[in-house]
Design an enzyme around this catalytic site. Structure first.
Site, PDB file in Angstrom:
ATOM      1  N   THR A 161       0.872  -1.165   0.000  1.00 21.32           N
ATOM      2  CA  THR A 161       0.000   0.000   0.000  1.00 21.32           C
ATOM      3  C   THR A 161       0.912   1.218   0.000  1.00 21.32           C
ATOM      4  O   THR A 161       2.033   1.142   0.477  1.00 21.32           O
ATOM      5  CB  THR A 161      -0.857   0.032   1.280  1.00 21.32           C
ATOM      6  OG1 THR A 161      -1.460  -1.231   1.491  1.00 21.32           O
ATOM      7  CG2 THR A 161      -1.937   1.101   1.208  1.00 21.32           C
ATOM      8  N   VAL A 197     -11.183  -7.155  -1.263  1.00 18.39           N
ATOM      9  CA  VAL A 197     -10.929  -5.849  -0.667  1.00 18.39           C
ATOM     10  C   VAL A 197     -10.113  -6.055   0.597  1.00 18.39           C
ATOM     11  O   VAL A 197     -10.472  -6.889   1.437  1.00 18.39           O
ATOM     12  CB  VAL A 197     -12.247  -5.114  -0.327  1.00 18.39           C
ATOM     13  CG1 VAL A 197     -11.952  -3.770   0.343  1.00 18.39           C
ATOM     14  CG2 VAL A 197     -13.092  -4.914  -1.577  1.00 18.39           C
ATOM     15  N   GLY A 198      -9.031  -5.323   0.735  1.00 19.09           N
ATOM     16  CA  GLY A 198      -8.210  -5.416   1.934  1.00 19.09           C
ATOM     17  C   GLY A 198      -8.554  -4.342   2.939  1.00 19.09           C
ATOM     18  O   GLY A 198      -9.703  -3.905   3.053  1.00 19.09           O
ATOM     19  N   GLY A 234       0.287  -3.567   4.882  1.00 19.68           N
ATOM     20  CA  GLY A 234       0.625  -4.961   5.148  1.00 19.68           C
ATOM     21  C   GLY A 234      -0.454  -5.903   4.682  1.00 19.68           C
ATOM     22  O   GLY A 234      -1.157  -5.632   3.701  1.00 19.68           O
ATOM     23  N   ILE A 235      -0.615  -7.015   5.386  1.00 16.02           N
ATOM     24  CA  ILE A 235      -1.598  -8.026   5.019  1.00 16.02           C
ATOM     25  C   ILE A 235      -2.975  -7.581   5.488  1.00 16.02           C
ATOM     26  O   ILE A 235      -3.295  -7.637   6.683  1.00 16.02           O
ATOM     27  CB  ILE A 235      -1.249  -9.397   5.626  1.00 16.02           C
ATOM     28  CG1 ILE A 235       0.179  -9.792   5.256  1.00 16.02           C
ATOM     29  CG2 ILE A 235      -2.243 -10.455   5.154  1.00 16.02           C
ATOM     30  CD1 ILE A 235       0.418  -9.980   3.782  1.00 16.02           C
ATOM     31  N   GLY A 236      -3.804  -7.125   4.552  1.00 18.73           N
ATOM     32  CA  GLY A 236      -5.085  -6.534   4.916  1.00 18.73           C
ATOM     33  C   GLY A 236      -6.000  -7.451   5.689  1.00 18.73           C
ATOM     34  O   GLY A 236      -6.713  -7.016   6.600  1.00 18.73           O
TER      35      GLY A 236
END
Length: 292
Positions: free
Chosen positions: A173, A202-203, A224-226
């Site tokens: 992001t 969608v994150g 990061g990891i959503g």
């Protein structure tokens, strides 16, 4: 009340710090917006537009290709302490999703998704744009090698094109938080999605309180990891600690510590008197503080 501008920019947790010059440029453009008389949100958006246009970050022009090798789905969001809030999710074929999110903030809604978001962009004068970078095409080509390692994607496949690709991780992001000399705060974020992912994924980036938050005590942006970030409402959780008086660097590190070290995550934030970044992965960044 603060008498200094503060700008913090990030280019994504897990992104090479060789790209940090792109963050430095973005922060400089944010400062230029403030010097021209723009407010904190103008500055945050200017920074994110610069990174969307860079091509090296997973946002805007540099967004990853989805598993079908054709689709690009992007998310973006903006928020400030003047009451403006807007986001887009799974928007396609636009160059600068953050500008569309900014336009949503002036609409009757706060979040538009999918085809509706893209149509809103067209109605607002954003022309069609779909030019995947060579980097994105090369990354997608590498997905072919690991198809057998991701049977879940074969089972859940929801693209029109048949499944013949598999997995490479991308969850970057870009984001900016800004404190204006007038004491107002703003945040803007944008992402080109993750790979591999199902169509419509969608994150955290466009989810208020998860990927971003701005309030009277500061502004926070996460990366990061959503799928993990949303479980902690990370941006709002960290914001609450800041509002309660926790020193900024301590609040950010406490947020990072919520996650297993195997989960990539990063944070940037500004408060009335501080500005800081924290990440458990390499994360290009830039910080500017200037007295008005």
């Amino acid at each position: 009340m603060s008498t200094a501008h503060a700008i913090v920019v990030h280019g994504g947790a897990g992104t090479s710090r060789e790209n940090e010059d792109g963050c430095t440029l973005a922060a400089g453009l944010a400062l230029a917006a403030l010097r021209r008389g723009g407010d904190a949100l103008d500055a945050a958006v200017a920074a994110v537009v610069s990174m969307e246009d860079d091509g090296r970050f997973n946002a805007g022009t540099g967004s990853v290709l989805c598993l079908d090798g054709q689709t690009i789905e992007m998310d973006a969001a903006v928020m400030d302490t003047r009451g403006r809030l807007g986001g887009v999710a799974c928007i396609t074929q636009v160059k600068n999703p953050v500008l569309v999110a900014r336009a949503v903030a002036d609409s009757p809604h706060w979040l538009l998704a999918g085809d509706g978001a893209t149509r809103f962009a067209r109605a607002g004068g954003h022309p069609p744009f779909h030019q995947p970078t060579d980097k994105a095409r090369a990354a997608h080509a590498r997905l072919l090698a690991s198809l057998g390692e991701r049977p879940a994607f074969a089972r859940l496949w929801n693209y029109e094109r048949p499944l013949d690709q598999a997995a490479e991780s991308a969850c970057d992001t870009v984001g900016a938080v800004v404190r204006g000399a007038d004491g107002h705060f703003a945040v803007a974020s944008s992402t080109g999605g993750s790979a591999p992912s199902l169509l419509g994924r969608v994150g955290d980036t466009p989810i208020i309180g998860s990927g971003f938050y701005a309030g009277p005590d500061g502004a926070v942006a996460a990366t990061g990891i959503g799928e993990q970030i949303v479980r902690h409402l990370l941006a709002f959780t960290v914001y609450q600690w800041i509002a309660a008086g926790t020193p900024l660097e301590q609040a950010l590190q406490r947020g990072i510590n919520l996650f297993d070290p195997a989960v990539a995550v990063g944070l940037i934030a500004v408060s009335y008197t501080e500005q800081a970044t924290c990440s458990n992965r390499a994360m290009p960044r830039a910080i500017i503080r200037e007295f008005a």
